[in-house]
Design a protein around this motif. Sequence first.
Motif, PDB file in Angstrom:
ATOM      1  N   LEU A 156       0.821  -1.214   0.000  1.00 59.23           N
ATOM      2  CA  LEU A 156       0.000   0.000   0.000  1.00 59.23           C
ATOM      3  C   LEU A 156       0.854   1.264   0.000  1.00 59.23           C
ATOM      4  O   LEU A 156       0.508   2.250  -0.655  1.00 59.23           O
ATOM      5  CB  LEU A 156      -0.966  -0.002   1.185  1.00 59.23           C
ATOM      6  CG  LEU A 156      -2.051  -1.074   1.145  1.00 59.23           C
ATOM      7  CD1 LEU A 156      -2.930  -0.985   2.385  1.00 59.23           C
ATOM      8  CD2 LEU A 156      -2.887  -0.988  -0.111  1.00 59.23           C
ATOM      9  N   ARG A 157       1.965   1.229   0.694  1.00 58.86           N
ATOM     10  CA  ARG A 157       2.856   2.406   0.687  1.00 58.86           C
ATOM     11  C   ARG A 157       3.418   2.654  -0.711  1.00 58.86           C
ATOM     12  O   ARG A 157       3.497   3.783  -1.182  1.00 58.86           O
ATOM     13  CB  ARG A 157       3.989   2.222   1.695  1.00 58.86           C
ATOM     14  CG  ARG A 157       3.553   2.420   3.129  1.00 58.86           C
ATOM     15  CD  ARG A 157       4.765   2.351   4.076  1.00 58.86           C
ATOM     16  NE  ARG A 157       4.309   2.233   5.441  1.00 58.86           N
ATOM     17  CZ  ARG A 157       4.385   1.115   6.187  1.00 58.86           C
ATOM     18  NH1 ARG A 157       4.942   0.022   5.704  1.00 58.86           N
ATOM     19  NH2 ARG A 157       3.932   1.104   7.419  1.00 58.86           N
ATOM     20  N   SER A 169       0.671   3.949  -2.865  1.00 55.01           N
ATOM     21  CA  SER A 169       0.397   5.328  -2.467  1.00 55.01           C
ATOM     22  C   SER A 169       1.426   6.274  -3.080  1.00 55.01           C
ATOM     23  O   SER A 169       1.079   7.329  -3.616  1.00 55.01           O
ATOM     24  CB  SER A 169       0.408   5.452  -0.945  1.00 55.01           C
ATOM     25  OG  SER A 169       0.265   6.796  -0.546  1.00 55.01           O
ATOM     26  N   ALA A 170       2.695   5.887  -3.008  1.00 59.23           N
ATOM     27  CA  ALA A 170       3.749   6.731  -3.572  1.00 59.23           C
ATOM     28  C   ALA A 170       3.574   6.881  -5.079  1.00 59.23           C
ATOM     29  O   ALA A 170       3.798   7.958  -5.635  1.00 59.23           O
ATOM     30  CB  ALA A 170       5.121   6.136  -3.253  1.00 59.23           C
ATOM     31  N   THR A 209       0.650   6.528  -6.869  1.00 51.34           N
ATOM     32  CA  THR A 209      -0.618   7.150  -7.292  1.00 51.34           C
ATOM     33  C   THR A 209      -0.920   8.467  -6.604  1.00 51.34           C
ATOM     34  O   THR A 209      -1.756   9.234  -7.080  1.00 51.34           O
ATOM     35  CB  THR A 209      -1.803   6.207  -7.018  1.00 51.34           C
ATOM     36  OG1 THR A 209      -1.892   5.980  -5.605  1.00 51.34           O
ATOM     37  CG2 THR A 209      -1.656   4.894  -7.759  1.00 51.34           C
ATOM     38  N   GLY A 210      -0.305   8.707  -5.459  1.00 50.98           N
ATOM     39  CA  GLY A 210      -0.645   9.898  -4.692  1.00 50.98           C
ATOM     40  C   GLY A 210      -1.891   9.729  -3.840  1.00 50.98           C
ATOM     41  O   GLY A 210      -2.374  10.678  -3.234  1.00 50.98           O
ATOM     42  N   ILE A 211      -2.427   8.519  -3.781  1.00 47.49           N
ATOM     43  CA  ILE A 211      -3.596   8.235  -2.944  1.00 47.49           C
ATOM     44  C   ILE A 211      -3.093   7.867  -1.554  1.00 47.49           C
ATOM     45  O   ILE A 211      -2.186   7.039  -1.417  1.00 47.49           O
ATOM     46  CB  ILE A 211      -4.430   7.078  -3.539  1.00 47.49           C
ATOM     47  CG1 ILE A 211      -4.924   7.443  -4.943  1.00 47.49           C
ATOM     48  CG2 ILE A 211      -5.606   6.737  -2.623  1.00 47.49           C
ATOM     49  CD1 ILE A 211      -5.571   6.282  -5.678  1.00 47.49           C
ATOM     50  N   PRO A 212      -3.656   8.465  -0.491  1.00 46.34           N
ATOM     51  CA  PRO A 212      -3.187   8.141   0.866  1.00 46.34           C
ATOM     52  C   PRO A 212      -3.331   6.651   1.194  1.00 46.34           C
ATOM     53  O   PRO A 212      -4.258   5.989   0.728  1.00 46.34           O
ATOM     54  CB  PRO A 212      -4.101   8.974   1.776  1.00 46.34           C
ATOM     55  CG  PRO A 212      -4.641  10.050   0.893  1.00 46.34           C
ATOM     56  CD  PRO A 212      -4.713   9.476  -0.486  1.00 46.34           C
ATOM     57  N   VAL A 213      -2.399   6.150   1.988  1.00 49.56           N
ATOM     58  CA  VAL A 213      -2.400   4.748   2.385  1.00 49.56           C
ATOM     59  C   VAL A 213      -3.740   4.361   3.023  1.00 49.56           C
ATOM     60  O   VAL A 213      -4.295   3.307   2.731  1.00 49.56           O
ATOM     61  CB  VAL A 213      -1.225   4.441   3.354  1.00 49.56           C
ATOM     62  CG1 VAL A 213      -1.351   3.048   3.947  1.00 49.56           C
ATOM     63  CG2 VAL A 213       0.103   4.595   2.629  1.00 49.56           C
ATOM     64  N   LEU A 220      -6.372   3.821   0.423  1.00 49.03           N
ATOM     65  CA  LEU A 220      -6.152   2.555  -0.282  1.00 49.03           C
ATOM     66  C   LEU A 220      -6.575   1.370   0.581  1.00 49.03           C
ATOM     67  O   LEU A 220      -7.195   0.424   0.092  1.00 49.03           O
ATOM     68  CB  LEU A 220      -4.679   2.431  -0.683  1.00 49.03           C
ATOM     69  CG  LEU A 220      -4.218   3.388  -1.777  1.00 49.03           C
ATOM     70  CD1 LEU A 220      -2.699   3.353  -1.900  1.00 49.03           C
ATOM     71  CD2 LEU A 220      -4.886   3.071  -3.108  1.00 49.03           C
TER      72      LEU A 220
END
Length: 123
Positions: A41-42, A45-46, A48-52, A55
């Motif tokens: 998930l990290r 996140s990195a 896509t820019g979506i917060p962990v 997600l």
Amino acid sequence: MTQGEWIRLERFDGAWEAHDPDATFKAEVADHGRLDPLHTLRGLSAHTGIPVGALARYVLAKFATTGSSGLLELGPAMVSRLREPVLRAEEAGTDEARLAAYREISGLLGWLAAPLDDPELYP
């Protein structure tokens, strides 16, 4: 659970009886518990820019609603049509009724799968 509530990601490695109807699921939970889902998930996140947390919420909601999304894709009328022969067979409680239900469901699934079997539609 309310929005923003914390949950603790914990491993499950409890014991269960061999005849436990949930033994396979429990073994799967224990096996997957050895992995660190936050690593994936990290990275996502990195990328896509979506917060962990968003997600994680998505993954949990997607998994938890798999049956519901299947209902939406198939439609409630078809789900009822597929379920009805099973209910009749279980009520009758005979092997003959169960075999008849199998044949009926097999026919319905064949009809549903026809577009998948057509090489013109899905080469």
